[in-house]
Design a protein around this motif. Structure first.
Motif, PDB file in Angstrom:
ATOM      1  N   LEU A 125       0.828  -1.205   0.000  1.00 44.62           N
ATOM      2  CA  LEU A 125       0.000   0.000   0.000  1.00 44.62           C
ATOM      3  C   LEU A 125       0.863   1.255   0.000  1.00 44.62           C
ATOM      4  CD1 LEU A 125      -2.573  -1.183   2.682  1.00 44.62           C
ATOM      5  CD2 LEU A 125      -2.815  -1.285   0.193  1.00 44.62           C
ATOM      6  N   GLY A 126       2.042   1.157   0.608  1.00 43.44           N
ATOM      7  CA  GLY A 126       2.943   2.297   0.677  1.00 43.44           C
ATOM      8  C   GLY A 126       3.974   2.125   1.763  1.00 43.44           C
ATOM      9  N   LYS A 127       4.990   2.989   1.727  1.00 42.40           N
ATOM     10  CA  LYS A 127       6.071   2.954   2.704  1.00 42.40           C
ATOM     11  C   LYS A 127       6.154   4.304   3.410  1.00 42.40           C
ATOM     12  CE  LYS A 127       9.326   1.898  -0.223  1.00 42.40           C
ATOM     13  NZ  LYS A 127      10.614   1.499  -0.808  1.00 42.40           N
ATOM     14  N   LEU A 128       6.709   4.242   4.607  1.00 44.46           N
ATOM     15  CA  LEU A 128       6.831   5.470   5.395  1.00 44.46           C
ATOM     16  C   LEU A 128       8.095   5.397   6.233  1.00 44.46           C
ATOM     17  CD1 LEU A 128       5.333   8.100   6.070  1.00 44.46           C
ATOM     18  CD2 LEU A 128       4.050   6.846   7.783  1.00 44.46           C
ATOM     19  N   SER A 129       8.933   6.378   6.084  1.00 48.43           N
ATOM     20  CA  SER A 129      10.127   6.489   6.911  1.00 48.43           C
ATOM     21  C   SER A 129       9.805   7.385   8.093  1.00 48.43           C
ATOM     22  CB  SER A 129      11.284   7.100   6.114  1.00 48.43           C
ATOM     23  OG  SER A 129      11.624   6.259   5.051  1.00 48.43           O
ATOM     24  N   TYR A 130      10.750   7.502   9.000  1.00 48.22           N
ATOM     25  CA  TYR A 130      10.533   8.356  10.156  1.00 48.22           C
ATOM     26  C   TYR A 130      11.067   9.752   9.883  1.00 48.22           C
ATOM     27  CZ  TYR A 130      10.724  10.435  14.702  1.00 48.22           C
ATOM     28  OH  TYR A 130      10.560  11.293  15.747  1.00 48.22           O
ATOM     29  N   LYS A 131      10.209  10.724  10.147  1.00 44.71           N
ATOM     30  CA  LYS A 131      10.623  12.129  10.131  1.00 44.71           C
ATOM     31  C   LYS A 131      10.395  12.630  11.549  1.00 44.71           C
ATOM     32  CE  LYS A 131       8.946  12.583   5.475  1.00 44.71           C
ATOM     33  NZ  LYS A 131       7.624  12.073   5.195  1.00 44.71           N
ATOM     34  N   ASN A 132      11.253  13.422  12.035  1.00 46.34           N
ATOM     35  CA  ASN A 132      11.212  13.886  13.412  1.00 46.34           C
ATOM     36  C   ASN A 132      10.054  14.861  13.636  1.00 46.34           C
ATOM     37  OD1 ASN A 132      11.910  14.287  16.035  1.00 46.34           O
ATOM     38  ND2 ASN A 132      13.664  15.591  15.599  1.00 46.34           N
ATOM     39  N   GLU A 133       8.825  14.360  13.461  1.00 45.57           N
ATOM     40  CA  GLU A 133       7.654  15.226  13.610  1.00 45.57           C
ATOM     41  C   GLU A 133       6.641  14.677  14.605  1.00 45.57           C
ATOM     42  OE1 GLU A 133       6.314  15.619   9.584  1.00 45.57           O
ATOM     43  OE2 GLU A 133       8.055  16.789   9.000  1.00 45.57           O
ATOM     44  N   GLY A 134       6.984  13.584  15.280  1.00 43.81           N
ATOM     45  CA  GLY A 134       6.112  13.049  16.319  1.00 43.81           C
ATOM     46  C   GLY A 134       5.038  12.102  15.823  1.00 43.81           C
ATOM     47  N   ALA A 135       4.315  11.535  16.784  1.00 41.60           N
ATOM     48  CA  ALA A 135       3.314  10.501  16.514  1.00 41.60           C
ATOM     49  C   ALA A 135       2.138  11.013  15.686  1.00 41.60           C
ATOM     50  CB  ALA A 135       2.808   9.903  17.828  1.00 41.60           C
ATOM     51  N   ARG A 136       1.628  12.173  16.017  1.00 43.83           N
ATOM     52  CA  ARG A 136       0.444  12.686  15.314  1.00 43.83           C
ATOM     53  C   ARG A 136       0.722  12.844  13.818  1.00 43.83           C
ATOM     54  NH1 ARG A 136      -1.616  16.726  18.706  1.00 43.83           N
ATOM     55  NH2 ARG A 136      -2.887  15.089  19.576  1.00 43.83           N
ATOM     56  N   SER A 137       1.850  13.416  13.471  1.00 46.13           N
ATOM     57  CA  SER A 137       2.214  13.605  12.069  1.00 46.13           C
ATOM     58  C   SER A 137       2.421  12.257  11.380  1.00 46.13           C
ATOM     59  CB  SER A 137       3.497  14.442  11.981  1.00 46.13           C
ATOM     60  OG  SER A 137       3.930  14.527  10.654  1.00 46.13           O
ATOM     61  N   TRP A 138       3.084  11.310  12.064  1.00 47.97           N
ATOM     62  CA  TRP A 138       3.336   9.991  11.489  1.00 47.97           C
ATOM     63  C   TRP A 138       2.015   9.266  11.227  1.00 47.97           C
ATOM     64  CZ3 TRP A 138       2.916   4.770  11.754  1.00 47.97           C
ATOM     65  CH2 TRP A 138       3.852   4.031  11.041  1.00 47.97           C
ATOM     66  N   ILE A 139       1.092   9.356  12.165  1.00 49.54           N
ATOM     67  CA  ILE A 139      -0.224   8.721  12.004  1.00 49.54           C
ATOM     68  C   ILE A 139      -0.983   9.366  10.841  1.00 49.54           C
ATOM     69  CG2 ILE A 139      -2.495   8.438  13.084  1.00 49.54           C
ATOM     70  CD1 ILE A 139      -0.915   8.031  15.770  1.00 49.54           C
ATOM     71  N   SER A 140      -0.922  10.682  10.712  1.00 52.02           N
ATOM     72  CA  SER A 140      -1.590  11.372   9.603  1.00 52.02           C
ATOM     73  C   SER A 140      -1.048  10.894   8.260  1.00 52.02           C
ATOM     74  CB  SER A 140      -1.398  12.886   9.704  1.00 52.02           C
ATOM     75  OG  SER A 140      -2.079  13.379  10.823  1.00 52.02           O
ATOM     76  N   GLU A 141       0.274  10.767   8.154  1.00 52.36           N
ATOM     77  CA  GLU A 141       0.871  10.270   6.914  1.00 52.36           C
ATOM     78  C   GLU A 141       0.460   8.826   6.658  1.00 52.36           C
ATOM     79  OE1 GLU A 141       4.876  11.217   5.729  1.00 52.36           O
ATOM     80  OE2 GLU A 141       4.989  12.677   7.355  1.00 52.36           O
ATOM     81  N   SER A 142       0.372   8.042   7.713  1.00 50.30           N
ATOM     82  CA  SER A 142      -0.059   6.646   7.584  1.00 50.30           C
ATOM     83  C   SER A 142      -1.491   6.575   7.068  1.00 50.30           C
ATOM     84  CB  SER A 142       0.026   5.924   8.933  1.00 50.30           C
ATOM     85  OG  SER A 142       1.354   5.882   9.384  1.00 50.30           O
ATOM     86  N   GLU A 143      -2.345   7.439   7.579  1.00 44.86           N
ATOM     87  CA  GLU A 143      -3.749   7.474   7.142  1.00 44.86           C
ATOM     88  C   GLU A 143      -3.862   7.804   5.655  1.00 44.86           C
ATOM     89  OE1 GLU A 143      -6.690   6.687   8.396  1.00 44.86           O
ATOM     90  OE2 GLU A 143      -5.956   6.113  10.357  1.00 44.86           O
TER      91      GLU A 143
END
Length: 133
Positions: free
Chosen positions: A108-126
């Protein structure tokens, strides 16, 4: 294994069965020796991520370090190559089905870590999990 509660599995076969049973995608974390632990601390260990992941995904952690058994490491390396994972840690979202002894993945897609915290990571995941929303 029915209730996940933020528990990561290392058994891909079990994770696929659970994913299909619950109709949730796999969140596969590829990691290894020397991989940054920031994503663990700043995303995966947060209550926000744990609440989100319980509802949305099946957690799979594939450690590519030398400390894992050769069978698990071989399987993890094959998946790493199949998903074209370059840098560790990296997350891939996918569905999978096993038919006639062969497992087919739908990335479905890939996601690396950016130093923006959980909320931002979850938004990108969504955005990856629900691209039309």
């Amino acid at each position: 294994m029915k209730a996940q509660n933020g528990v990561w599995t290392t058994n891909v076969t079990d994770a696929i069965a659970l994913s299909n049973e619950q109709r949730k995608p796999l969140l596969i974390l590829f990691t290894g020796t020397g991989a940054s632990e920031s994503i663990q601390r700043e995303v995966f260990n947060t209550i926000e991520f744990q609440n989100w992941s319980r509802k949305k995904v099946i957690l799979v952690k594939l450690d590519l370090s030398a400390e894992t058994s050769s069978e698990i490491k071989e399987q993890s390396i094959k998946l790493k190559n199949a998903f074209n994972i370059i840098d560790l840690p990296e997350v891939c979202f996918a569905f999978a089905n096993t038919r006639n002894g062969k497992t087919m993945f739908q990335a479905l897609g890939k996601l690396s870590y950016k130093n923006e915290g959980a909320r931002s990571w979850i938004s990108e995941s969504e955005l990856i999990l629900n691209p039309s929303e």
